[in-house]
Design a protein around this motif. Sequence first.
Motif, mmCIF file in Angstrom:
data_model
loop_
_atom_site.group_PDB
_atom_site.id
_atom_site.type_symbol
_atom_site.label_atom_id
_atom_site.label_comp_id
_atom_site.label_asym_id
_atom_site.label_seq_id
_atom_site.Cartn_x
_atom_site.Cartn_y
_atom_site.Cartn_z
ATOM 1 N N VAL A 85 -21.420 54.620 55.989
ATOM 2 C CA VAL A 85 -21.840 53.443 56.760
ATOM 3 C C VAL A 85 -22.899 52.665 55.995
ATOM 4 O O VAL A 85 -22.810 51.435 55.871
ATOM 5 N N LEU A 86 -23.897 53.349 55.468
ATOM 6 C CA LEU A 86 -24.954 52.656 54.732
ATOM 7 C C LEU A 86 -24.419 51.961 53.487
ATOM 8 O O LEU A 86 -24.844 50.853 53.151
ATOM 9 N N ARG A 87 -23.490 52.590 52.797
ATOM 10 C CA ARG A 87 -22.887 51.956 51.610
ATOM 11 C C ARG A 87 -22.085 50.719 51.994
ATOM 12 O O ARG A 87 -22.111 49.703 51.298
ATOM 13 N N VAL A 88 -21.362 50.793 53.107
ATOM 14 C CA VAL A 88 -20.592 49.638 53.579
ATOM 15 C C VAL A 88 -21.535 48.498 53.934
ATOM 16 O O VAL A 88 -21.292 47.337 53.565
ATOM 17 N N VAL A 89 -22.618 48.797 54.635
ATOM 18 C CA VAL A 89 -23.594 47.771 55.009
ATOM 19 C C VAL A 89 -24.162 47.105 53.761
ATOM 20 O O VAL A 89 -24.214 45.875 53.668
ATOM 21 N N LYS A 90 -24.561 47.910 52.805
ATOM 22 C CA LYS A 90 -25.158 47.382 51.569
ATOM 23 C C LYS A 90 -24.155 46.503 50.807
ATOM 24 O O LYS A 90 -24.493 45.413 50.350
ATOM 25 N N ALA A 91 -22.921 46.970 50.683
ATOM 26 C CA ALA A 91 -21.894 46.195 49.974
ATOM 27 C C ALA A 91 -21.600 44.886 50.702
ATOM 28 O O ALA A 91 -21.462 43.832 50.068
ATOM 29 N N ARG B 193 -24.324 42.413 50.043
ATOM 30 C CA ARG B 193 -24.219 41.840 48.693
ATOM 31 C C ARG B 193 -23.161 40.748 48.645
ATOM 32 O O ARG B 193 -23.271 39.798 47.876
ATOM 33 N N LEU B 194 -22.123 40.887 49.452
ATOM 34 C CA LEU B 194 -21.058 39.887 49.480
ATOM 35 C C LEU B 194 -21.404 38.682 50.335
ATOM 36 O O LEU B 194 -20.647 37.722 50.387
ATOM 37 N N GLY B 195 -22.534 38.739 51.012
ATOM 38 C CA GLY B 195 -22.967 37.592 51.797
ATOM 39 C C GLY B 195 -22.713 37.691 53.288
ATOM 40 O O GLY B 195 -22.933 36.734 54.016
ATOM 41 N N PHE B 196 -22.257 38.844 53.766
ATOM 42 C CA PHE B 196 -22.089 39.016 55.201
ATOM 43 C C PHE B 196 -23.469 39.054 55.850
ATOM 44 O O PHE B 196 -24.401 39.655 55.313
ATOM 45 N N THR B 197 -23.594 38.414 57.001
ATOM 46 C CA THR B 197 -24.835 38.506 57.759
ATOM 47 C C THR B 197 -24.873 39.860 58.463
ATOM 48 O O THR B 197 -23.839 40.528 58.604
ATOM 49 N N ALA C 115 -22.352 44.097 61.726
ATOM 50 C CA ALA C 115 -22.326 44.842 62.990
ATOM 51 C C ALA C 115 -20.968 44.693 63.680
ATOM 52 O O ALA C 115 -20.405 45.679 64.172
ATOM 53 N N ARG C 116 -20.423 43.478 63.700
ATOM 54 C CA ARG C 116 -19.112 43.263 64.344
ATOM 55 C C ARG C 116 -18.007 43.999 63.602
ATOM 56 O O ARG C 116 -17.116 44.584 64.220
ATOM 57 N N LEU C 117 -18.047 43.982 62.279
ATOM 58 C CA LEU C 117 -17.022 44.681 61.507
ATOM 59 C C LEU C 117 -17.092 46.194 61.723
ATOM 60 O O LEU C 117 -16.062 46.847 61.902
ATOM 61 N N LEU C 118 -18.305 46.738 61.716
ATOM 62 C CA LEU C 118 -18.447 48.171 61.948
ATOM 63 C C LEU C 118 -18.000 48.551 63.357
ATOM 64 O O LEU C 118 -17.335 49.565 63.549
ATOM 65 N N GLU C 119 -18.365 47.742 64.322
ATOM 66 C CA GLU C 119 -17.967 48.023 65.703
ATOM 67 C C GLU C 119 -16.450 47.979 65.845
ATOM 68 O O GLU C 119 -15.855 48.850 66.485
ATOM 69 N N ALA C 120 -15.833 47.002 65.227
ATOM 70 C CA ALA C 120 -14.370 46.905 65.278
ATOM 71 C C ALA C 120 -13.733 48.122 64.624
ATOM 72 O O ALA C 120 -12.751 48.669 65.130
ATOM 73 N N GLY C 121 -14.293 48.572 63.527
ATOM 74 C CA GLY C 121 -13.762 49.743 62.842
ATOM 75 C C GLY C 121 -13.896 51.010 63.659
ATOM 76 O O GLY C 121 -13.041 51.889 63.611
ATOM 77 N N ALA D 273 -12.271 38.433 57.872
ATOM 78 C CA ALA D 273 -12.441 38.985 56.527
ATOM 79 C C ALA D 273 -11.885 38.015 55.481
ATOM 80 O O ALA D 273 -12.495 37.816 54.423
ATOM 81 N N ALA D 274 -10.737 37.400 55.767
ATOM 82 C CA ALA D 274 -10.147 36.431 54.832
ATOM 83 C C ALA D 274 -11.052 35.209 54.677
ATOM 84 O O ALA D 274 -11.218 34.691 53.566
ATOM 85 N N ALA D 275 -11.655 34.766 55.762
ATOM 86 C CA ALA D 275 -12.564 33.622 55.689
ATOM 87 C C ALA D 275 -13.790 33.954 54.855
ATOM 88 O O ALA D 275 -14.252 33.143 54.047
ATOM 89 N N LYS D 276 -14.315 35.179 55.016
ATOM 90 C CA LYS D 276 -15.478 35.589 54.222
ATOM 91 C C LYS D 276 -15.105 35.703 52.748
ATOM 92 O O LYS D 276 -15.865 35.301 51.878
ATOM 93 N N LEU D 277 -13.908 36.211 52.476
ATOM 94 C CA LEU D 277 -13.454 36.308 51.092
ATOM 95 C C LEU D 277 -13.344 34.916 50.466
ATOM 96 O O LEU D 277 -13.757 34.707 49.323
ATOM 97 N N ALA D 278 -12.828 33.955 51.217
ATOM 98 C CA ALA D 278 -12.739 32.581 50.713
ATOM 99 C C ALA D 278 -14.138 32.018 50.441
ATOM 100 O O ALA D 278 -14.355 31.330 49.439
#
Length: 125
Positions: free
Chosen positions: A55-61, A64-68, A73-79, A94-99
């Motif tokens: 979880v901590l590695r996912v948050v950190k990554a 770094r990619l620019g997620f707020t 929190a929303r991505l982790l909750e969905a997962g 996720a596609a919008a963030k990648l763009a």
Amino acid sequence: MTGEELRSGQVAAVAGVNIQALRYDERRGLLPEPEPEPDRGPGGYRLYGEDAVTVLRVVKAAQRLGFTMEEVARLLEAGRHRHGRPIAGLQERAAAKLAEVNARIGDVTPTAPLCRPQSTRVATT
């Protein structure tokens, strides 16, 4: 808990974050805070499962990619609640963030040569 239990300092070190980041993520609800017994050792130390490192590695990554933090929190909750079913809108977000990340890369790529030390720049004359 099943598997290996790690103290907070061990989790932070393995995940590549400091203790303050671990505690912050707990306060934000990104990382569940261990309850008193049995999730604490005999000395009252917080004990975490190996999934806390992930979880901590996912948050950190994600940061770094620019997620707020709210997006993380929303991505982790969905997962956590996926249970094999697709999550409405998750793939689109996720596609919008990648763009967005790709657009940022496009914005900084032309300036990369200007950031190199003068001695390593290739002459264009």
